[in-house]
Scaffold this active site. Structure first.
Site, PDB file in Angstrom:
ATOM      1  N   LYS A   1      71.236 -22.671  22.147  1.00 39.12           N
ATOM      2  CA  LYS A   1      71.218 -23.583  22.874  1.00 39.12           C
ATOM      3  C   LYS A   1      72.680 -24.748  23.520  1.00 39.12           C
ATOM      4  O   LYS A   1      72.060 -25.192  24.084  1.00 39.12           O
ATOM      5  CB  LYS A   1      70.814 -25.073  21.531  1.00 39.12           C
ATOM      6  CG  LYS A   1      69.187 -25.135  21.092  1.00 39.12           C
ATOM      7  CD  LYS A   1      68.972 -25.541  19.113  1.00 39.12           C
ATOM      8  CE  LYS A   1      67.368 -24.935  19.408  1.00 39.12           C
ATOM      9  NZ  LYS A   1      66.790 -25.499  17.920  1.00 39.12           N
TER      10      LYS A   1
ATOM     11  N   GLN B   1      69.033 -28.881  13.477  1.00 39.23           N
ATOM     12  CA  GLN B   1      68.395 -27.251  13.480  1.00 39.23           C
ATOM     13  C   GLN B   1      67.794 -27.560  11.321  1.00 39.23           C
ATOM     14  O   GLN B   1      68.665 -27.539  10.852  1.00 39.23           O
ATOM     15  CB  GLN B   1      69.977 -26.644  13.640  1.00 39.23           C
ATOM     16  CG  GLN B   1      69.172 -24.971  13.661  1.00 39.23           C
ATOM     17  CD  GLN B   1      68.487 -24.682  14.318  1.00 39.23           C
ATOM     18  OE1 GLN B   1      68.314 -25.363  15.901  1.00 39.23           O
ATOM     19  NE2 GLN B   1      67.515 -24.003  14.305  1.00 39.23           N
TER      20      GLN B   1
ATOM     21  N   ASP C   1      63.605 -33.131  19.946  1.00 40.23           N
ATOM     22  CA  ASP C   1      62.627 -31.714  19.374  1.00 40.23           C
ATOM     23  C   ASP C   1      61.193 -32.367  19.110  1.00 40.23           C
ATOM     24  O   ASP C   1      60.085 -31.364  19.623  1.00 40.23           O
ATOM     25  CB  ASP C   1      63.060 -31.733  18.095  1.00 40.23           C
ATOM     26  CG  ASP C   1      63.269 -29.945  17.601  1.00 40.23           C
ATOM     27  OD1 ASP C   1      63.744 -29.555  18.342  1.00 40.23           O
ATOM     28  OD2 ASP C   1      64.477 -30.363  16.704  1.00 40.23           O
TER      29      ASP C   1
END
Length: 281
Positions: A52, A96, A119
């Site tokens: 990322k 995460q 997300d």
């Protein structure tokens, strides 16, 4: 032989599109910033976070990394998220997953501001997806739609089967295919005679979590097969939920593992970060 849908190439095109827009914003003195929080040092999570950061560097998105110890308290993590919610320089927040067992993933996700939920996991984002309102789409299902469309496949009227009903892939995938006017069936561990259902699919999305489970006997000739799974086989090589060698001769188009769906997830995250910045004005 099936068309091999190259997620690396298609994700590269999307990242270039994002890069051009981010560059145009930079010329106006506007930055796009993503805050990435990692708890502990899970090796897989470290790899994902690293990928990322690389994508941020490539597209010109500013990446802020927050590495917290494994034993950090839930309240400390939530406090950091609230601080980032209030920071006008931060456009997107990503925590995460998975998190250590003593931290509630649902509480963490719900604490992230829906305006910064890049997300697409927040309950408000899920509700917007279901009702067709504007909101952030979960990156993996959104990336799969891009893979299908950019391969020249029209979803309208196609029989679509999704194997798996997770909140992150299966359910949103079904809704997005429905949005594209597909006729959608969701299969799961309690589905009776799975093979007879998947054999009807013009578009088959496998998110079942079992290595090489889907072989040619599950696939209709000429189907588009999307493999969301990622596992390591007995030789420690990456493989998916689909037995690629068995299915490739039968399918019209198929995603490989690695190099199929995976790169798309990160490309769509970059797209969501850019969209967050544009919406925040």
């Amino acid at each position: 032989m099936a068309i091999r849908i190259d997620g690396k190439v298609i994700s590269g095109i999307i990242k270039d599109e994002v890069k051009a827009e981010v560059s145009a914003l930079k010329e106006k003195g506007i930055d796009v910033t993503l805050a990435v929080i990692q708890v502990g040092e899970d090796p897989a999570s470290t790899v994902y976070v690293g990928n990322k950061k690389k994508a941020c560097a490539y597209t010109g998105i500013v990446s802020r990394a927050y590495n917290l110890p494994e034993d950090v308290s839930e309240e400390e993590l939530l406090s950091l998220i609230r601080k980032l919610n209030d920071d006008s320089d931060v456009n997107g927040i990503l925590v995460q997953l998975p998190l250590p067992k003593h931290i509630s993933e649902s509480r963490v996700i719900e604490t992230i501001s829906p305006k910064k939920d890049v997300d697409g996991f927040h309950i408000q984002s899920a509700g917007a997806l279901l009702t067709g309102e504007k909101g952030f789409l979960p990156c993996t299902p959104a990336g799969i739609i891009e893979l299908i469309k950019r391969t020249g496949v029209d979803i309208t009227g196609k029989e679509c089967v999704v194997i798996g009903r997770s909140n992150i892939v299966g359910k949103p995938m079904a809704v997005l295919l429905l949005r594209e006017n597909g006729t959608v069936t969701i299969c799961h561990s309690k589905t009776k005679d799975l093979r007879s259902v998947t054999k009807r699919a013009d578009i088959l999305v496998a998110a079942i979590g079992k290595p090489k489970f889907i072989d040619a006997s599950y696939v209709k000739e000429g189907a588009v097969v999307i493999d969301v799974g990622i596992h390591r086989n007995e030789n420690n090589k990456l493989c998916g939920d689909v037995d690629f060698e068995s299915v490739e001769p039968v399918a019209y188009a198929i995603t490989p593992v690695p190099g199929g769906v995976g790169p798309m997830t990160i490309a769509m995250l970059m797209k969501n970060c850019l969209e967050a910045r544009k919406q925040q004005g």
